[in-house]
Design a protein around this motif. Structure first.
Motif, PDB file in Angstrom:
ATOM      1  N   VAL A 149       0.661  -0.749   0.088  1.00  0.00           N
ATOM      2  CA  VAL A 149       0.147  -0.179  -0.124  1.00  0.00           C
ATOM      3  C   VAL A 149       1.174   1.277   0.201  1.00  0.00           C
ATOM      4  O   VAL A 149       2.471   1.462   0.330  1.00  0.00           O
ATOM      5  CB  VAL A 149      -0.996   0.107   1.568  1.00  0.00           C
ATOM      6  CG1 VAL A 149      -2.118  -1.246   1.468  1.00  0.00           C
ATOM      7  CG2 VAL A 149       0.034   0.242   2.516  1.00  0.00           C
ATOM      8  N   ILE A 150       0.176   2.430  -0.022  1.00  0.00           N
ATOM      9  CA  ILE A 150       1.276   3.341  -0.928  1.00  0.00           C
ATOM     10  C   ILE A 150       2.146   3.811   0.761  1.00  0.00           C
ATOM     11  O   ILE A 150       3.007   4.803   0.873  1.00  0.00           O
ATOM     12  CB  ILE A 150       0.271   4.642  -1.899  1.00  0.00           C
ATOM     13  CG1 ILE A 150       1.391   5.273  -1.787  1.00  0.00           C
ATOM     14  CG2 ILE A 150      -0.052   5.110  -0.085  1.00  0.00           C
ATOM     15  CD1 ILE A 150       2.348   5.220  -3.171  1.00  0.00           C
ATOM     16  N   ASP A 151       1.241   3.908   1.659  1.00  0.00           N
ATOM     17  CA  ASP A 151       1.316   4.191   3.634  1.00  0.00           C
ATOM     18  C   ASP A 151       2.976   3.429   3.079  1.00  0.00           C
ATOM     19  O   ASP A 151       3.838   3.960   4.012  1.00  0.00           O
ATOM     20  CB  ASP A 151       0.655   3.527   4.143  1.00  0.00           C
ATOM     21  CG  ASP A 151      -0.752   4.059   4.085  1.00  0.00           C
ATOM     22  OD1 ASP A 151      -0.880   5.204   4.518  1.00  0.00           O
ATOM     23  OD2 ASP A 151      -1.613   3.490   3.079  1.00  0.00           O
ATOM     24  N   ASP A 152       3.283   2.259   2.400  1.00  0.00           N
ATOM     25  CA  ASP A 152       4.736   1.523   2.560  1.00  0.00           C
ATOM     26  C   ASP A 152       5.920   2.503   2.798  1.00  0.00           C
ATOM     27  O   ASP A 152       6.578   2.474   2.872  1.00  0.00           O
ATOM     28  CB  ASP A 152       4.468   0.495   2.032  1.00  0.00           C
ATOM     29  CG  ASP A 152       3.429  -0.747   3.259  1.00  0.00           C
ATOM     30  OD1 ASP A 152       3.009  -0.682   3.911  1.00  0.00           O
ATOM     31  OD2 ASP A 152       2.732  -1.919   1.609  1.00  0.00           O
ATOM     32  N   LEU A 153       5.539   3.019   1.006  1.00  0.00           N
ATOM     33  CA  LEU A 153       6.326   4.026   0.581  1.00  0.00           C
ATOM     34  C   LEU A 153       6.674   4.982   1.583  1.00  0.00           C
ATOM     35  O   LEU A 153       7.835   5.580   2.085  1.00  0.00           O
ATOM     36  CB  LEU A 153       5.854   4.433  -0.591  1.00  0.00           C
ATOM     37  CG  LEU A 153       6.775   5.566  -1.767  1.00  0.00           C
ATOM     38  CD1 LEU A 153       8.031   4.579  -1.908  1.00  0.00           C
ATOM     39  CD2 LEU A 153       6.568   6.057  -2.680  1.00  0.00           C
ATOM     40  N   ASP A 194       3.660 -12.873   5.763  1.00  0.00           N
ATOM     41  CA  ASP A 194       2.512 -11.916   5.708  1.00  0.00           C
ATOM     42  C   ASP A 194       3.191 -10.666   6.295  1.00  0.00           C
ATOM     43  O   ASP A 194       3.137 -10.668   7.499  1.00  0.00           O
ATOM     44  CB  ASP A 194       0.386 -12.724   6.743  1.00  0.00           C
ATOM     45  CG  ASP A 194       0.489 -13.240   5.398  1.00  0.00           C
ATOM     46  OD1 ASP A 194       0.117 -13.116   4.734  1.00  0.00           O
ATOM     47  OD2 ASP A 194      -0.069 -14.362   6.251  1.00  0.00           O
ATOM     48  N   LEU A 195       2.297  -9.324   5.573  1.00  0.00           N
ATOM     49  CA  LEU A 195       2.747  -8.089   6.545  1.00  0.00           C
ATOM     50  C   LEU A 195       1.398  -7.802   7.312  1.00  0.00           C
ATOM     51  O   LEU A 195       0.144  -8.139   7.828  1.00  0.00           O
ATOM     52  CB  LEU A 195       2.543  -7.142   5.473  1.00  0.00           C
ATOM     53  CG  LEU A 195       3.771  -7.124   4.858  1.00  0.00           C
ATOM     54  CD1 LEU A 195       3.319  -5.906   4.006  1.00  0.00           C
ATOM     55  CD2 LEU A 195       4.880  -7.342   5.686  1.00  0.00           C
ATOM     56  N   PRO A 196       1.921  -7.110   8.917  1.00  0.00           N
ATOM     57  CA  PRO A 196       0.839  -7.003   9.781  1.00  0.00           C
ATOM     58  C   PRO A 196      -0.114  -6.132   9.282  1.00  0.00           C
ATOM     59  O   PRO A 196       0.358  -5.112   7.831  1.00  0.00           O
ATOM     60  CB  PRO A 196       1.406  -6.232  10.774  1.00  0.00           C
ATOM     61  CG  PRO A 196       2.902  -6.630  10.723  1.00  0.00           C
ATOM     62  CD  PRO A 196       3.337  -6.702   9.304  1.00  0.00           C
ATOM     63  N   ARG A 197      -0.935  -5.418   9.803  1.00  0.00           N
ATOM     64  CA  ARG A 197      -2.398  -4.680   9.084  1.00  0.00           C
ATOM     65  C   ARG A 197      -1.039  -2.804   8.852  1.00  0.00           C
ATOM     66  O   ARG A 197      -0.957  -3.052   9.596  1.00  0.00           O
ATOM     67  CB  ARG A 197      -3.303  -4.276   9.705  1.00  0.00           C
ATOM     68  CG  ARG A 197      -3.461  -3.425  10.649  1.00  0.00           C
ATOM     69  CD  ARG A 197      -4.521  -3.672  11.491  1.00  0.00           C
ATOM     70  NE  ARG A 197      -5.549  -2.405  11.033  1.00  0.00           N
ATOM     71  CZ  ARG A 197      -6.664  -2.274  11.649  1.00  0.00           C
ATOM     72  NH1 ARG A 197      -7.218  -2.862  12.698  1.00  0.00           N
ATOM     73  NH2 ARG A 197      -7.102  -1.255  10.766  1.00  0.00           N
ATOM     74  N   PRO A 198      -1.563  -1.922   7.374  1.00  0.00           N
ATOM     75  CA  PRO A 198      -1.039  -1.538   7.066  1.00  0.00           C
ATOM     76  C   PRO A 198      -0.991  -0.357   8.047  1.00  0.00           C
ATOM     77  O   PRO A 198      -1.986   0.116   8.777  1.00  0.00           O
ATOM     78  CB  PRO A 198      -1.202  -0.407   5.769  1.00  0.00           C
ATOM     79  CG  PRO A 198      -2.273  -1.353   5.519  1.00  0.00           C
ATOM     80  CD  PRO A 198      -2.851  -2.633   6.747  1.00  0.00           C
ATOM     81  N   ALA A 199      -0.556   0.787   8.581  1.00  0.00           N
ATOM     82  CA  ALA A 199      -0.831   1.768   9.142  1.00  0.00           C
ATOM     83  C   ALA A 199      -0.756   3.202   8.547  1.00  0.00           C
ATOM     84  O   ALA A 199      -0.313   3.572   6.938  1.00  0.00           O
ATOM     85  CB  ALA A 199       0.288   2.592   9.597  1.00  0.00           C
TER      86      ALA A 199
END
Length: 211
Positions: A149-153, A194-199
């Motif tokens: 998700v863009i929040d990861d960037l 699997d990643l934790p839920r996105p911030a």
């Protein structure tokens, strides 16, 4: 003599403005955007009245100080989006922005800040993040992990702030290494856990369904 006086005054005003900008760029780069206007005026050896006459608000000073960096940031994003291979374009954005990140802490602070003083930066940030969200959506069919998700960037940009504290001689190498590690984490692979839920860091800027 009367003709020369206005010219001298204009030259003096121009010199004051350039000196303020040079000092602001240096302090913002070294310390981030929390540097006060008073400290900038003191280092530039001008009075507060002179500083505010040239730059009535801190946002105006930040905009002027980082005009070149903002132009370069837009160029990096536009180049990445224009690449016919979206994964390659996405990777180039991460690498080039990481290098820019390492050079100037103040620009990254200003670009990422949720600060009402920095309204123009918020507008530029939103426009660029929307472009990057579109690029990432296309890159998912070409090498980007599906749960990105863009929040990861944004997380990568936040983490990269520490690059500016590295010794100048090794800063670019550190930035490129950091970018390579980030790209490897973003690469689609059967081994991905699997990643934790996105911030959600860009709520209201990019639609959650955009990426």
């Amino acid at each position: 003599m009367t003709d020369r006086l206005p010219q001298m005054l204009r030259a003096d005003a121009r010199d004051n403005r350039e000196r303020v900008l040079e000092v602001a760029r240096t302090l913002f780069s070294e310390k981030g955007i929390d540097v006060t206007m008073r400290e900038i005026a003191r280092r530039a050896e001008v009075g507060p009245a002179t500083l505010y006459r040239r730059f009535p608000t801190k946002q105006m000073l930040i905009d002027a100080a980082f005009a070149d960096e903002l132009r370069l940031c837009r160029e990096i994003v536009d180049d990445g989006c224009a690449d016919p291979d979206p994964w390659r374009g996405f990777c180039s954005v991460i690498e080039r922005i990481s290098v820019l990140n390492g050079r100037n802490q103040g620009f990254v602070d200003a670009f990422g800040a949720a600060n009402p003083e920095l309204g123009s930066f918020a507008e530029h940030r939103g426009a660029l993040l929307r472009k990057l969200a579109d690029l990432a959506g296309r890159a998912k069919a070409a090498g980007l992990r599906r749960d990105f998700v863009i929040d990861d960037l944004v997380l990568v940009l936040m983490a990269g702030r520490g690059l500016s504290s590295a010794p100048p001689s090794g800063r670019e190498a550190a930035a490129r290494r950091f970018a390579a590690l980030a790209i490897d984490a973003f690469r689609d692979s059967p081994a991905n856990a699997d990643l934790p839920r996105p911030a959600r860091l860009v709520a209201g800027v990019v639609r959650p369904t955009a990426v």
